[in-house]
Enzyme design. Structure first.
Site, mmCIF file in Angstrom:
data_model
loop_
_atom_site.group_PDB
_atom_site.id
_atom_site.type_symbol
_atom_site.label_atom_id
_atom_site.label_comp_id
_atom_site.label_asym_id
_atom_site.label_seq_id
_atom_site.Cartn_x
_atom_site.Cartn_y
_atom_site.Cartn_z
ATOM 1 N N ASP A 32 0.786 -1.193 0.244
ATOM 2 C CA ASP A 32 0.069 0.175 -0.026
ATOM 3 C C ASP A 32 0.712 1.266 -0.325
ATOM 4 O O ASP A 32 2.036 1.262 0.280
ATOM 5 C CB ASP A 32 -1.021 -0.010 1.207
ATOM 6 C CG ASP A 32 -2.296 0.646 0.965
ATOM 7 O OD1 ASP A 32 -2.232 1.470 -0.191
ATOM 8 O OD2 ASP A 32 -3.288 0.648 1.937
ATOM 9 N N ASP A 33 0.342 2.375 -0.238
ATOM 10 C CA ASP A 33 1.232 3.754 -0.387
ATOM 11 C C ASP A 33 1.389 3.978 0.983
ATOM 12 O O ASP A 33 2.665 4.483 1.199
ATOM 13 C CB ASP A 33 0.408 4.718 -0.970
ATOM 14 C CG ASP A 33 -1.045 4.810 -0.723
ATOM 15 O OD1 ASP A 33 -1.706 4.586 0.200
ATOM 16 O OD2 ASP A 33 -1.815 5.866 -1.489
ATOM 17 N N ASP B 82 -2.005 5.003 7.878
ATOM 18 C CA ASP B 82 -2.318 6.114 8.660
ATOM 19 C C ASP B 82 -2.566 5.613 10.099
ATOM 20 O O ASP B 82 -2.018 5.434 11.012
ATOM 21 C CB ASP B 82 -3.263 6.857 7.937
ATOM 22 C CG ASP B 82 -3.452 8.419 8.442
ATOM 23 O OD1 ASP B 82 -3.371 8.323 9.774
ATOM 24 O OD2 ASP B 82 -3.777 9.395 7.824
HETATM 25 O O1 LIG Z 1 -4.400 3.328 7.929
HETATM 26 P P1 LIG Z 1 -5.718 3.928 7.232
HETATM 27 O O2 LIG Z 1 -6.149 5.108 8.398
HETATM 28 O O3 LIG Z 1 -6.601 2.903 7.097
HETATM 29 O O4 LIG Z 1 -5.383 4.652 6.039
HETATM 30 C C1 LIG Z 1 -4.648 4.298 4.914
HETATM 31 C C2 LIG Z 1 -5.311 4.040 3.890
HETATM 32 O O5 LIG Z 1 -5.787 5.494 3.340
HETATM 33 C C3 LIG Z 1 -5.663 5.481 1.949
HETATM 34 O O6 LIG Z 1 -6.467 4.834 1.115
HETATM 35 P P2 LIG Z 1 -7.940 5.498 0.809
HETATM 36 O O7 LIG Z 1 -8.871 4.897 1.807
HETATM 37 O O8 LIG Z 1 -8.032 6.973 0.927
HETATM 38 O O9 LIG Z 1 -8.359 5.272 -0.574
HETATM 39 P P3 LIG Z 1 -7.769 5.081 -1.795
HETATM 40 O O10 LIG Z 1 -6.537 4.299 -1.668
HETATM 41 O O11 LIG Z 1 -8.573 4.436 -2.689
HETATM 42 O O12 LIG Z 1 -7.170 6.625 -2.246
HETATM 43 C C4 LIG Z 1 -4.293 4.933 1.765
HETATM 44 O O13 LIG Z 1 -4.191 4.620 0.386
HETATM 45 C C5 LIG Z 1 -4.436 3.423 2.669
HETATM 46 O O14 LIG Z 1 -4.991 2.636 1.888
HETATM 47 O O1 HPA Z 2 -1.906 11.181 4.695
HETATM 48 C C1 HPA Z 2 -2.663 10.618 3.832
HETATM 49 N N1 HPA Z 2 -2.353 11.151 2.340
HETATM 50 C C2 HPA Z 2 -3.383 10.610 1.531
HETATM 51 N N2 HPA Z 2 -4.360 9.841 1.746
HETATM 52 C C3 HPA Z 2 -4.400 9.405 2.935
HETATM 53 N N3 HPA Z 2 -5.104 8.660 3.596
HETATM 54 C C4 HPA Z 2 -5.094 8.324 4.827
HETATM 55 N N4 HPA Z 2 -3.890 9.187 5.175
HETATM 56 C C5 HPA Z 2 -3.570 9.892 3.872
HETATM 57 MG MG LIG Z 3 -5.727 3.200 -0.142
#
Ligand SMILES: O=P(O)(O)OC[C@H]1O[C@H](OP(=O)(O)OP(=O)(O)O)[C@H](O)[C@@H]1O
Ligand code: HPA
Ligand SMILES: [Mg+2]
Length: 175
Positions: free
Chosen positions: A109-110, A113
């Site tokens: 994952d990127d 958080d």
């Molecule tokens: O540790 P957490 O608080 O769960 O947050 C982390 C997740 O939040 C973001 O995804 P998001 O739900 O924004 O969706 P996306 O990847 O489709 O943009 C990020 O890419 C992680 O997958």
């Molecule tokens: O810091 C952040 N950046 C982008 N997306 C996210 N989703 C949870 N935390 C983050």
């Molecule tokens: Mg995500």
């Protein structure tokens, strides 16, 4: 209700901004791969969509892994904020490659958080290796390998979510 302050988004609550360029992201993904190369080999990469798709492509390319699966997770709308919904689970084929528990699979994952998303995927694949490019303190204990830690009150701006724009000089009150 009248007079009530509007609820702030997580991004608005974050006090600091950490903008990441494509170049920087690519470098950080390559650095992640150097570390993962010591841990593998992996049978397949499981990308947590959507943010995990970009690092998964780079990491899989560097590690020579050709099997890539996705686990698609969405947050509910704001009145149920924090609840996650699995829109697509891990494929049967990838599950088989991981012996049912994720052994030899690499989850990418990127970022982590709060750790909610990562925790959910770890439950599906308890023996998989979990890698993210960035980590915040609350989610960090869930991750096996990551590159850069930022503080919990930092919002990371990814290059696919941003665009170049004019920034006023400091003299004119720019933050
Ligand atoms: O540790 P957490 O608080 O769960 O947050 C982390 C997740 O939040 C973001 O995804 P998001 O739900 O924004 O969706 P996306 O990847 O489709 O943009 C990020 O890419 C992680 O997958
Ligand atoms: O810091 C952040 N950046 C982008 N997306 C996210 N989703 C949870 N935390 C983050
Ligand atoms: Mg995500």
């Amino acid at each position: 209700m009248a007079g009530e302050a509007p609820e702030l988004s997580a991004q608005e609550r974050a006090g600091r901004a950490f903008p990441v360029s494509w170049d920087q992201f690519h470098r950080d993904c390559r650095a992640l791969t150097w570390r993962l190369n010591e841990v593998g080999p992996f049978h397949a990469v499981i990308a947590i969509t959507r943010g995990g798709l970009v690092p998964a492509a780079i990491v899989a390319r560097e590690l020579g892994v050709r099997v890539i699966d996705t686990v698609c997770i969405a947050s509910y709308d704001h009145d149920k904020q924090g609840e996650l919904q699995v829109l697509k689970g891990i494929s049967e084929q990838a599950m088989k490659l991981g012996g049912g528990t994720g052994k030899g699979l690499l989850i990418v994952d990127d970022l982590v958080d709060t750790g909610k998303t990562g925790r959910m995927v770890r439950k599906m694949l308890p023996d998989a290796h979990f890698a993210t490019v960035y980590a915040k303190p609350m989610g960090r204990p869930l991750v096996d390998t990551f590159i850069t830690e930022v503080s919990q009150d930092t919002w990371i701006f990814f290059p696919w979510d941003t665009a170049l724009s004019y920034h006023p000089p400091l003299r004119d009150g720019a933050a």
